[in-house]
Design an enzyme around this catalytic site. Structure first.
Site, PDB file in Angstrom:
ATOM      1  N   GLU A 168      64.407  17.082  -3.378  1.00  0.00           N
ATOM      2  CA  GLU A 168      65.486  16.301  -3.997  1.00  0.00           C
ATOM      3  C   GLU A 168      66.130  17.077  -5.144  1.00  0.00           C
ATOM      4  O   GLU A 168      67.337  17.057  -5.347  1.00  0.00           O
ATOM      5  CB  GLU A 168      64.926  14.964  -4.519  1.00  0.00           C
ATOM      6  CG  GLU A 168      65.999  13.986  -5.015  1.00  0.00           C
ATOM      7  CD  GLU A 168      66.244  14.044  -6.516  1.00  0.00           C
ATOM      8  OE1 GLU A 168      67.160  13.365  -6.999  1.00  0.00           O
ATOM      9  OE2 GLU A 168      65.526  14.779  -7.212  1.00  0.00           O
ATOM     10  N   ASP A 170      63.279   5.692  -7.937  1.00  0.00           N
ATOM     11  CA  ASP A 170      63.312   6.968  -8.661  1.00  0.00           C
ATOM     12  C   ASP A 170      63.215   6.698 -10.173  1.00  0.00           C
ATOM     13  O   ASP A 170      63.669   5.652 -10.647  1.00  0.00           O
ATOM     14  CB  ASP A 170      64.608   7.723  -8.323  1.00  0.00           C
ATOM     15  CG  ASP A 170      64.472   9.235  -8.521  1.00  0.00           C
ATOM     16  OD1 ASP A 170      63.441   9.697  -9.033  1.00  0.00           O
ATOM     17  OD2 ASP A 170      65.417   9.960  -8.153  1.00  0.00           O
TER      18      ASP A 170
END
Ligand SMILES: [Zn+2]
Length: 375
Positions: free
Chosen positions: A195, A245
């Site tokens: 990511e 997240d």
């Protein structure tokens, strides 16, 4: 992840329409108080004695030994504790601006629990997502909130939902109910790789794993000839892409980012409120983690692993605080700076939501003497 500047504008009629559509297409049923009370304490995520989180608190940069250690931890958690889940690696490689001509490996782990009577491509899947890689710089960066904690939360959630999902699948199989309606629901957890940017966040230097998986699932065709050939691709099987997240810091404030999933945000927010009112959460924030029930608090969308999926039409609920934690992308994003009460509360909130989404009141039996009128 990265902040975008344009703001997201919502119109109330649009939200109402989506609320209506959502109500028509799902069977979302809140858990009873007794069910919420029965959700187990998330001790397994504790840093000192819990087995889920601490093995992830190492640098997990793609192409380094830490990446392999993290992969083994995630994989062995399922093989040891949840053997009914199917595990698949989706692999890709890419060059990065920091590593010259070398092909860096990226591996997404897909852990899936589907009704046993379904064939590939038949079930719709609640899809819970977090990234397990960590940022290359500063050297030694641990990424506790980013996103070791979200990964540990999802492992806990998998364990909680598995018990009830297994019971439901067994009961439906015994009754011969499976496959009679085109509402077969399963759950999958995506542990995404790559990511983080290797240097500076750009479209090309970020979201390596998510871009590869979204592209693969967009082009892959599910086998035809099923009873209900609803889902042409693995991507279309995703009923909701719930991305976690930057969780684990004190006093998070998570806005509602997308009008089309605002109804799911409200459901998540409402289960948080119910858990708080039943004294089942540990933190005492001045306001809820999810206070944005009127969809007015978002400063605009945030770049993250959902982007390649949204671009292909996947419905997303993004659970990321704004503002970001104070430790974001610094050496202080480590175990010592986590608020463990907040971490455990996220476990219960997300687990409760997942159980509601999967319609688990169907298998819940109210304990003796705790009937509706005694609450
Ligand atoms: Zn990050």
């Amino acid at each position: 992840m990265y902040l975008h500047s344009p703001s997201l504008t919502l119109s109330l009629p649009a939200i109402s329409l989506w609320l209506l559509l959502a109500a028509l297409t799902t069977a979302y049923k809140p858990l009873s108080d007794s069910f919420l009370r029965a959700i187990p304490s998330p001790d397994s995520v504790n840093i000192d004695k819990g087995p889920l989180l601490s093995p992830l608190l190492i640098p997990r940069v793609p192409g380094t030994p830490g990446q392999t250690t993290a992969q083994e931890h995630l994989h062995s958690f399922f093989t040891s504790n949840l053997p009914s889940w199917s595990l698949t690696w989706q692999n890709s490689t890419s060059t990065t601006p920091a590593t010259g001509s070398a092909q860096i490996p990226f591996a997404n782990l897909i852990a899936k629990r589907e009704p046993p009577w379904t064939k590939p491509g038949e079930a719709n899947l609640l899809t819970l997502v977090a990234h397990y890689d960590s940022k290359r710089l500063p050297q030694g960066f641990l990424g506790a909130t980013d996103s070791a904690v979200p990964c540990a939360v999802l492992m806990y959630v998998a364990q909680v939902v598995d018990k009830y999902v297994s019971q439901m699948y067994e009961e439906m199989s015994e009754l011969g109910e499976g496959g009679e309606v085109d509402m077969d629901m399963g759950v999958q957890i995506l542990f995404l790789d790559g990511e983080e940017a290797f240097e500076t966040w750009t479209d090309a230097d970020s979201l390596y794993g998510a871009r590869s998986l979204a592209e693969t699932w967009f082009t892959q065709r599910n086998p035809a000839g099923q009873k209900f050939y609803k889902y042409r691709t693995p991507l279309s099987q995703i009923s909701l892409f719930l991305l976690l997240d930057l969780l684990g810091a004190p006093s998070p404030m998570v806005p509602s980012y997308f009008p089309t999933t605002h109804w799911a945000y409200v459901a998540l927010s409402s289960v948080e409120s119910r858990l708080r009112s039943l004294n089942l959460l540990e933190s005492s924030p001045t306001r809820n983690f999810l206070p944005d029930v009127n969809a007015t608090m978002s400063g605009g969308p945030i770049s993250d692993d959902h982007l390649p999926f949204i671009a292909r039409g996947v419905e997303t609920l993004h659970i990321i605080p704004h503002p970001f934690p104070a430790v974001w992308h610094t050496m202080k994003d480590d175990g010592a700076h986590l608020d463990m009460k907040v971490v455990r509360d996220w476990c219960k909130i997300v687990a409760s939501f997942a159980l509601e989404w999967l319609d688990m009141m169907e298998v819940w039996t109210e304990p003796e003497g705790s009937g509706k009128f005694l609450k």
